[in-house]
Design a protein around this motif. Sequence first.
Motif, PDB file in Angstrom:
ATOM      1  N   GLU A 197      -0.941  -5.981  -2.163  1.00 57.70           N
ATOM      2  CA  GLU A 197      -1.783  -4.804  -2.364  1.00 57.70           C
ATOM      3  C   GLU A 197      -1.072  -3.737  -3.186  1.00 57.70           C
ATOM      4  OE1 GLU A 197      -3.014  -3.389   1.422  1.00 57.70           O
ATOM      5  OE2 GLU A 197      -4.116  -5.209   1.954  1.00 57.70           O
ATOM      6  N   LEU A 198       0.249  -3.762  -3.167  1.00 55.50           N
ATOM      7  CA  LEU A 198       1.012  -2.747  -3.886  1.00 55.50           C
ATOM      8  C   LEU A 198       0.696  -2.738  -5.377  1.00 55.50           C
ATOM      9  CD1 LEU A 198       4.569  -3.090  -2.303  1.00 55.50           C
ATOM     10  CD2 LEU A 198       2.934  -1.243  -1.947  1.00 55.50           C
ATOM     11  N   ALA A 199       0.443  -3.910  -5.924  1.00 50.23           N
ATOM     12  CA  ALA A 199       0.214  -4.024  -7.358  1.00 50.23           C
ATOM     13  C   ALA A 199      -0.989  -3.206  -7.811  1.00 50.23           C
ATOM     14  CB  ALA A 199       0.034  -5.489  -7.747  1.00 50.23           C
ATOM     15  N   ASP A 200      -1.936  -2.973  -6.906  1.00 55.72           N
ATOM     16  CA  ASP A 200      -3.142  -2.217  -7.248  1.00 55.72           C
ATOM     17  C   ASP A 200      -3.023  -0.732  -6.907  1.00 55.72           C
ATOM     18  OD1 ASP A 200      -4.434  -4.595  -8.043  1.00 55.72           O
ATOM     19  OD2 ASP A 200      -4.945  -5.028  -5.952  1.00 55.72           O
ATOM     20  N   ILE A 201      -1.930  -0.361  -6.242  1.00 50.64           N
ATOM     21  CA  ILE A 201      -1.795   1.011  -5.768  1.00 50.64           C
ATOM     22  C   ILE A 201      -1.038   1.893  -6.739  1.00 50.64           C
ATOM     23  CG2 ILE A 201      -0.739   2.446  -3.962  1.00 50.64           C
ATOM     24  CD1 ILE A 201      -1.358   0.185  -1.992  1.00 50.64           C
ATOM     25  N   ASP A 202       0.069   1.380  -7.277  1.00 50.31           N
ATOM     26  CA  ASP A 202       0.943   2.218  -8.091  1.00 50.31           C
ATOM     27  C   ASP A 202       1.753   1.345  -9.032  1.00 50.31           C
ATOM     28  OD1 ASP A 202       2.327   4.461  -9.011  1.00 50.31           O
ATOM     29  OD2 ASP A 202       2.631   5.274  -6.998  1.00 50.31           O
ATOM     30  N   ASP A 203       2.437   2.003  -9.963  1.00 55.01           N
ATOM     31  CA  ASP A 203       3.395   1.316 -10.822  1.00 55.01           C
ATOM     32  C   ASP A 203       4.782   1.592 -10.240  1.00 55.01           C
ATOM     33  OD1 ASP A 203       1.511   0.343 -12.720  1.00 55.01           O
ATOM     34  OD2 ASP A 203       1.421   2.345 -13.600  1.00 55.01           O
TER      35      ASP A 203
END
Length: 205
Positions: free
Chosen positions: A75-81
Amino acid sequence: MRDEYFELFIDNMGEATSRREVPASSIDKYRGVLPDRLLTYWQQEGWAGYAGGRFWTVDPDEYTPLLREWIKRSELADIDDYHVIGRTGFGTFYLWGQRYHRKVTVSCADNWVLAMKGEVQTPNPDPDRSLGVFFAMAEPDDFDFEDSEENHLFERAVQTLGPLSESEMYGFVPALIAGGQARIESLEKLDMSVHLVLLHQLSHG
Protein backbone atom coordinates in the motif's frame (compact mmCIF):
# COMPACT_ATOMS: atom_id res chain seq x y z
CA MET A 1 28.05 23.04 14.82
CA ARG A 2 25.90 20.06 15.83
CA ASP A 3 22.36 20.63 17.05
CA GLU A 4 21.03 19.19 20.30
CA TYR A 5 19.43 16.23 18.54
CA PHE A 6 22.61 15.07 16.87
CA GLU A 7 24.63 15.70 20.02
CA LEU A 8 22.38 13.18 21.77
CA PHE A 9 22.76 10.79 18.85
CA ILE A 10 26.55 10.92 19.17
CA ASP A 11 26.35 10.56 22.95
CA ASN A 12 24.37 7.34 22.46
CA MET A 13 25.99 5.94 19.31
CA GLY A 14 29.53 7.31 19.36
CA GLU A 15 31.41 9.10 16.60
CA ALA A 16 31.23 7.74 13.06
CA THR A 17 33.35 4.67 12.36
CA SER A 18 33.08 5.16 8.58
CA ARG A 19 32.40 8.33 6.58
CA ARG A 20 31.89 9.45 2.98
CA GLU A 21 31.60 13.07 1.89
CA VAL A 22 28.22 14.07 0.43
CA PRO A 23 28.47 15.95 -2.88
CA ALA A 24 26.76 19.32 -3.18
CA SER A 25 24.69 17.94 -6.06
CA SER A 26 23.00 15.46 -3.68
CA ILE A 27 22.20 18.22 -1.21
CA ASP A 28 20.64 20.28 -4.00
CA LYS A 29 18.70 17.32 -5.38
CA TYR A 30 16.98 16.57 -2.07
CA ARG A 31 16.36 20.16 -1.00
CA GLY A 32 12.60 20.38 -0.45
CA VAL A 33 12.29 16.58 -0.69
CA LEU A 34 13.87 15.51 2.61
CA PRO A 35 13.94 17.54 5.83
CA ASP A 36 16.43 20.41 5.90
CA ARG A 37 17.78 19.03 9.17
CA LEU A 38 18.80 15.78 7.45
CA LEU A 39 20.54 17.69 4.66
CA THR A 40 22.44 19.66 7.30
CA TYR A 41 23.55 16.39 8.87
CA TRP A 42 24.71 15.23 5.47
CA GLN A 43 26.74 18.40 5.01
CA GLN A 44 28.28 18.24 8.47
CA GLU A 45 28.69 14.51 8.99
CA GLY A 46 28.66 12.93 5.53
CA TRP A 47 27.05 9.56 4.83
CA ALA A 48 28.42 7.56 7.72
CA GLY A 49 28.37 4.35 9.74
CA TYR A 50 27.92 4.41 13.50
CA ALA A 51 28.34 2.03 16.43
CA GLY A 52 30.70 -0.15 14.43
CA GLY A 53 28.27 -0.45 11.52
CA ARG A 54 25.01 -1.02 13.35
CA PHE A 55 23.49 2.05 11.68
CA TRP A 56 24.36 3.95 8.50
CA THR A 57 23.13 7.18 6.96
CA VAL A 58 23.02 6.60 3.22
CA ASP A 59 22.75 8.02 -0.27
CA PRO A 60 19.07 7.49 -1.19
CA ASP A 61 19.93 7.25 -4.89
CA GLU A 62 21.85 4.03 -4.33
CA TYR A 63 18.77 2.34 -2.90
CA THR A 64 16.03 3.68 -5.19
CA PRO A 65 15.79 0.71 -7.61
CA LEU A 66 15.73 -1.82 -4.78
CA LEU A 67 13.22 0.21 -2.77
CA ARG A 68 10.83 0.39 -5.71
CA GLU A 69 10.89 -3.38 -5.99
CA TRP A 70 10.29 -3.90 -2.26
CA ILE A 71 7.28 -1.61 -1.92
CA LYS A 72 5.67 -1.76 -5.35
CA ARG A 73 3.15 -4.41 -4.23
CA SER A 74 2.44 -2.76 -0.89
CA GLU A 75 0.00 0.00 0.00
CA LEU A 76 2.95 2.31 0.57
CA ALA A 77 3.57 2.62 -3.15
CA ASP A 78 0.25 4.44 -3.55
CA ILE A 79 0.66 6.69 -0.51
CA ASP A 80 3.93 8.55 -0.98
CA ASP A 81 7.27 8.69 -2.74
CA TYR A 82 9.77 7.20 -0.31
CA HIS A 83 13.51 7.57 0.01
CA VAL A 84 15.92 5.48 2.08
CA ILE A 85 17.63 7.71 4.66
CA GLY A 86 19.29 5.05 6.83
CA ARG A 87 19.88 1.34 7.22
CA THR A 88 21.17 -1.17 9.76
CA GLY A 89 23.85 -3.80 9.48
CA PHE A 90 21.11 -6.43 9.19
CA GLY A 91 19.21 -4.91 6.25
CA THR A 92 16.53 -2.89 8.02
CA PHE A 93 15.76 0.34 6.18
CA TYR A 94 14.37 3.67 7.32
CA LEU A 95 12.32 5.43 4.67
CA TRP A 96 11.11 9.03 4.51
CA GLY A 97 8.06 10.07 2.52
CA GLN A 98 8.56 13.28 0.58
CA ARG A 99 4.87 14.25 0.51
CA TYR A 100 3.71 13.57 4.06
CA HIS A 101 7.17 13.47 5.70
CA ARG A 102 6.50 10.29 7.66
CA LYS A 103 9.12 7.66 8.54
CA VAL A 104 8.56 4.02 7.64
CA THR A 105 10.68 1.06 8.72
CA VAL A 106 11.23 -1.94 6.44
CA SER A 107 12.93 -5.09 7.75
CA CYS A 108 14.07 -7.08 4.73
CA ALA A 109 15.27 -10.02 6.83
CA ASP A 110 11.85 -10.42 8.50
CA ASN A 111 9.88 -9.25 5.45
CA TRP A 112 7.81 -6.73 7.41
CA VAL A 113 6.95 -3.04 7.15
CA LEU A 114 6.35 -0.86 10.20
CA ALA A 115 4.16 2.15 9.50
CA MET A 116 1.58 3.80 11.71
CA LYS A 117 -1.69 3.17 9.91
CA GLY A 118 -3.43 6.45 9.19
CA GLU A 119 -0.39 8.49 10.15
CA VAL A 120 1.53 7.86 6.93
CA GLN A 121 -1.18 9.76 5.02
CA THR A 122 -1.33 12.67 7.46
CA PRO A 123 1.03 15.58 6.74
CA ASN A 124 3.75 15.92 9.36
CA PRO A 125 3.51 19.45 10.80
CA ASP A 126 7.18 19.54 11.81
CA PRO A 127 9.36 17.15 9.77
CA ASP A 128 12.62 18.68 10.99
CA ARG A 129 11.72 18.00 14.61
CA SER A 130 10.54 14.45 13.82
CA LEU A 131 13.78 13.75 12.01
CA GLY A 132 15.78 15.17 14.89
CA VAL A 133 13.89 13.08 17.45
CA PHE A 134 14.58 9.92 15.44
CA PHE A 135 18.31 10.59 15.74
CA ALA A 136 18.21 11.84 19.33
CA MET A 137 16.41 8.73 20.60
CA ALA A 138 18.61 6.24 18.73
CA GLU A 139 20.58 3.70 20.74
CA PRO A 140 22.85 0.90 19.48
CA ASP A 141 20.45 -1.86 20.49
CA ASP A 142 17.73 -0.28 18.32
CA PHE A 143 19.72 -1.31 15.25
CA ASP A 144 20.77 -4.76 16.42
CA PHE A 145 19.02 -8.04 15.66
CA GLU A 146 17.92 -10.65 18.18
CA ASP A 147 18.52 -14.34 17.77
CA SER A 148 15.88 -16.98 18.53
CA GLU A 149 16.71 -16.67 22.24
CA GLU A 150 16.33 -12.88 22.18
CA ASN A 151 20.06 -12.18 22.51
CA HIS A 152 21.63 -9.45 20.39
CA LEU A 153 23.76 -10.64 17.50
CA PHE A 154 25.80 -7.68 16.26
CA GLU A 155 28.86 -7.87 18.52
CA ARG A 156 29.10 -11.63 18.04
CA ALA A 157 28.77 -11.17 14.28
CA VAL A 158 31.66 -8.69 14.24
CA GLN A 159 33.83 -11.03 16.29
CA THR A 160 32.97 -14.05 14.14
CA LEU A 161 32.75 -12.54 10.65
CA GLY A 162 34.64 -9.26 10.88
CA PRO A 163 33.36 -5.67 10.54
CA LEU A 164 31.09 -4.50 7.74
CA SER A 165 32.03 -2.25 4.87
CA GLU A 166 29.58 0.30 3.48
CA SER A 167 28.31 -2.20 0.88
CA GLU A 168 27.94 -5.20 3.19
CA MET A 169 25.39 -6.55 5.66
CA TYR A 170 24.99 -9.54 7.94
CA GLY A 171 22.40 -11.95 6.60
CA PHE A 172 21.01 -15.32 7.52
CA VAL A 173 21.75 -18.27 5.26
CA PRO A 174 19.32 -19.79 4.58
CA ALA A 175 17.15 -16.69 4.83
CA LEU A 176 14.57 -16.50 7.61
CA ILE A 177 11.74 -16.32 5.08
CA ALA A 178 13.08 -19.54 3.53
CA GLY A 179 13.06 -21.43 6.81
CA GLY A 180 16.41 -20.31 8.20
CA GLN A 181 17.02 -19.71 11.89
CA ALA A 182 18.03 -16.50 13.67
CA ARG A 183 21.27 -17.70 15.23
CA ILE A 184 24.91 -16.70 15.02
CA GLU A 185 25.85 -19.91 13.20
CA SER A 186 23.52 -18.97 10.34
CA LEU A 187 24.92 -15.46 9.82
CA GLU A 188 27.20 -14.57 6.93
CA LYS A 189 28.74 -11.30 5.79
CA LEU A 190 27.17 -10.62 2.41
CA ASP A 191 27.11 -8.13 -0.42
CA MET A 192 24.06 -6.11 0.53
CA SER A 193 22.65 -5.45 -2.94
CA VAL A 194 22.94 -9.09 -4.02
CA HIS A 195 21.43 -10.44 -0.81
CA LEU A 196 18.52 -8.00 -0.78
CA VAL A 197 17.61 -8.89 -4.34
CA LEU A 198 17.59 -12.53 -3.27
CA LEU A 199 15.40 -11.76 -0.25
CA HIS A 200 12.99 -9.86 -2.46
CA GLN A 201 12.71 -12.78 -4.84
CA LEU A 202 12.08 -15.18 -1.97
CA SER A 203 9.46 -12.98 -0.34
CA HIS A 204 7.62 -11.92 -3.49
CA GLY A 205 7.98 -15.01 -5.59
